[in-house]
Design an enzyme around this catalytic site. Structure first.
Site, mmCIF file in Angstrom:
data_model
loop_
_atom_site.group_PDB
_atom_site.id
_atom_site.type_symbol
_atom_site.label_atom_id
_atom_site.label_comp_id
_atom_site.label_asym_id
_atom_site.label_seq_id
_atom_site.Cartn_x
_atom_site.Cartn_y
_atom_site.Cartn_z
ATOM 1 N N SER A 119 39.234 -96.205 -15.760
ATOM 2 C CA SER A 119 40.674 -96.022 -15.550
ATOM 3 C C SER A 119 41.130 -96.692 -14.268
ATOM 4 C CB SER A 119 41.031 -94.542 -15.413
ATOM 5 O OG SER A 119 40.351 -93.761 -16.311
ATOM 6 N N HIS A 140 40.875 -100.043 -22.116
ATOM 7 C CA HIS A 140 41.323 -98.738 -21.622
ATOM 8 C C HIS A 140 41.989 -97.971 -22.753
ATOM 9 C CE1 HIS A 140 43.880 -96.207 -18.682
ATOM 10 N NE2 HIS A 140 42.656 -95.735 -18.720
ATOM 11 N N ASN A 190 49.259 -96.430 -16.124
ATOM 12 C CA ASN A 190 49.113 -95.518 -14.979
ATOM 13 C C ASN A 190 49.904 -95.995 -13.760
ATOM 14 O OD1 ASN A 190 47.601 -93.676 -16.338
ATOM 15 N ND2 ASN A 190 45.625 -94.476 -15.669
HETATM 16 P P1 NAD Z 1 33.322 -87.191 -19.222
HETATM 17 O O1 NAD Z 1 32.889 -86.541 -17.971
HETATM 18 O O2 NAD Z 1 33.919 -86.338 -20.316
HETATM 19 O O3 NAD Z 1 32.074 -87.974 -19.861
HETATM 20 C C1 NAD Z 1 31.253 -88.836 -19.128
HETATM 21 C C2 NAD Z 1 29.873 -88.842 -19.773
HETATM 22 O O4 NAD Z 1 29.083 -89.879 -19.146
HETATM 23 C C3 NAD Z 1 29.102 -87.537 -19.569
HETATM 24 O O5 NAD Z 1 28.740 -86.987 -20.828
HETATM 25 C C4 NAD Z 1 27.866 -87.958 -18.777
HETATM 26 O O6 NAD Z 1 26.690 -87.250 -19.124
HETATM 27 C C5 NAD Z 1 27.753 -89.430 -19.165
HETATM 28 N N1 NAD Z 1 26.927 -90.222 -18.243
HETATM 29 C C6 NAD Z 1 26.832 -90.132 -16.890
HETATM 30 N N2 NAD Z 1 25.927 -91.023 -16.433
HETATM 31 C C7 NAD Z 1 25.446 -91.688 -17.522
HETATM 32 C C8 NAD Z 1 24.471 -92.715 -17.691
HETATM 33 N N3 NAD Z 1 23.791 -93.235 -16.665
HETATM 34 N N4 NAD Z 1 24.214 -93.154 -18.947
HETATM 35 C C9 NAD Z 1 24.871 -92.617 -20.011
HETATM 36 N N5 NAD Z 1 25.799 -91.642 -19.904
HETATM 37 C C10 NAD Z 1 26.081 -91.175 -18.679
HETATM 38 O O7 NAD Z 1 34.334 -88.351 -18.810
HETATM 39 P P2 NAD Z 1 35.499 -89.030 -19.675
HETATM 40 O O8 NAD Z 1 36.774 -88.291 -19.418
HETATM 41 O O9 NAD Z 1 35.019 -89.236 -21.069
HETATM 42 O O10 NAD Z 1 35.649 -90.437 -18.922
HETATM 43 C C11 NAD Z 1 34.771 -91.513 -19.173
HETATM 44 C C12 NAD Z 1 35.398 -92.798 -18.676
HETATM 45 O O11 NAD Z 1 36.655 -93.000 -19.329
HETATM 46 C C13 NAD Z 1 35.710 -92.800 -17.173
HETATM 47 O O12 NAD Z 1 35.496 -94.098 -16.685
HETATM 48 C C14 NAD Z 1 37.196 -92.429 -17.119
HETATM 49 O O13 NAD Z 1 37.822 -92.913 -15.963
HETATM 50 C C15 NAD Z 1 37.691 -93.149 -18.355
HETATM 51 N N6 NAD Z 1 38.939 -92.618 -18.948
HETATM 52 C C16 NAD Z 1 39.149 -91.275 -19.044
HETATM 53 C C17 NAD Z 1 40.336 -90.811 -19.641
HETATM 54 C C18 NAD Z 1 40.588 -89.324 -19.804
HETATM 55 O O14 NAD Z 1 41.738 -88.946 -20.072
HETATM 56 N N7 NAD Z 1 39.587 -88.470 -19.711
HETATM 57 C C19 NAD Z 1 41.290 -91.723 -20.119
HETATM 58 C C20 NAD Z 1 41.025 -93.106 -20.022
HETATM 59 C C21 NAD Z 1 39.842 -93.545 -19.428
#
Ligand code: NAD
Length: 284
Positions: A119, A140, A190
């Protein structure tokens, strides 16, 4: 290169949503996570989401089974080797993402595309850690992925046209509308949305109106489906603060300074829906 299999790293909120969207569009999805419980939670989130569609009558049992059969989960990154596209959706941490992307590059075909769902981290900077930065791009997605129709396609300085075209075509195949964006903090959505929410917090802080009145104002006066403060509770006040800090640091422009009340509420642990209290209360 035709994208038949997508590898997804991270089985959290976004990773599981991306896997579901791919599978629903007839694309095989291999979802990897280092945490076995996250893989279980991610699979449950997908089946729960499909159950709701079946209940609503927009999906039948056979369709549900077909979609579920297209999602494979694994704790091993090596199982993503045959994917034509790998989408990294792991925790938002630059060093972690750079390490994961290097490992992905070492196992996939040289013609495969690599994307990140970050993000806030610079696509150009992440690309600079790769041997073939031309094939790297930002994808994204928006939360919840199966519902939200937009994908911002972020082009780093060295991203090739063929890479942008391939992931834009895939986004359309997923039923989404891609928009092209140059690499820049906050991308498009954003960059516009978070300062608006931050301004709503300033308005509240200055006592110009109550939270309910501010939200009613933007809903009724601008036709927004949800008010900015209620939306901030949904996104998480900590996430809103983090985005404002990225914008403030990146552009060094005081117009992006986070509202002091936002920071105060984050310090107090009032992070919104996830903690039961933000600008509103969410009693169980
Ligand atoms: P989340 O915390 O729900 O999930 C992240 C996952 O990554 C976890 O299950 C964790 O175990 C895993 N992880 C950590 N290290 C790892 C590794 N070395 N290898 C494999 N898996 C690993 O987070 P999320 O909300 O799904 O966000 C993920 C990405 O998406 C981030 O970069 C975030 O900025 C982006 N994002 C989030 C949103 C949102 O609304 N949540 C929206 C757009 C983008």
């Amino acid at each position: 290169m035709t994208i038949r299999t997508v590898g997804i790293i991270g089985a959290g909120t976004m990773g599981s949503g991306i896997a579901q969207a791919c599978a629903a569009a007839g694309i095989d999805a291999v979802m990897q996570d280092i945490d076995e419980r996250a893989l279980e939670r991610g699979s449950k989130a997908i089946s729960g989401s499909l159950d709701r569609l079946v209940k609503k009558g927009s999906l039948d049992e056979a369709g549900r089974a077909t979609i579920l059969a297209r999602v494979r989960t694994t704790p091993r990154l090596a199982d993503l080797a045959s994917a034509q596209l790998v989408i990294e959706a792991a925790t938002e941490n630059e060093a972690l993402k750079a390490r994961i992307l290097g490992e992905v590059e070492a196992i996939v075909d040289p013609g495969a595309f690599i994307a990140t769902n970050t993000s806030s981290i610079s696509i150009t900077r992440l690309a600079a850690t790769l041997k073939l930065p031309e094939r790297f791009v930002g994808m994204h997605f928006f939360n919840p992925v199966p519902v939200m129709a937009l994908v911002e396609i972020i082009r780093g300085l060295r991203t090739a046209d063929v890479t942008v075209e391939a992931v834009a075509a895939l986004s359309r195949q997923l039923g989404k509308t891609p928009i092209g964006v140059k690499n820049s903090a906050g991308f498009v959505v954003n960059r516009i949305l978070c300062p608006m929410i931050n301004e709503a917090v300033f308005v509240l802080q200055e006592g110009l109106a109550t939270a309910e009145e501010i939200d009613a104002g933007m809903k009724l006066g601008c036709n927004h489906p949800i008010g900015p403060l209620a939306l901030c509770d949904l996104i998480g006040l900590d996430v809103e603060l983090a985005v404002m800090e990225v914008l403030h640091d990146s552009f060094a422009d005081p117009k992006y300074r986070p509202a002091p009340l936002l920071r105060e509420m984050v310090d107090a642990g009032r992070l919104g829906r996830k903690t039961g209290r933000g600008f509103y209360r969410y009693d169980k």
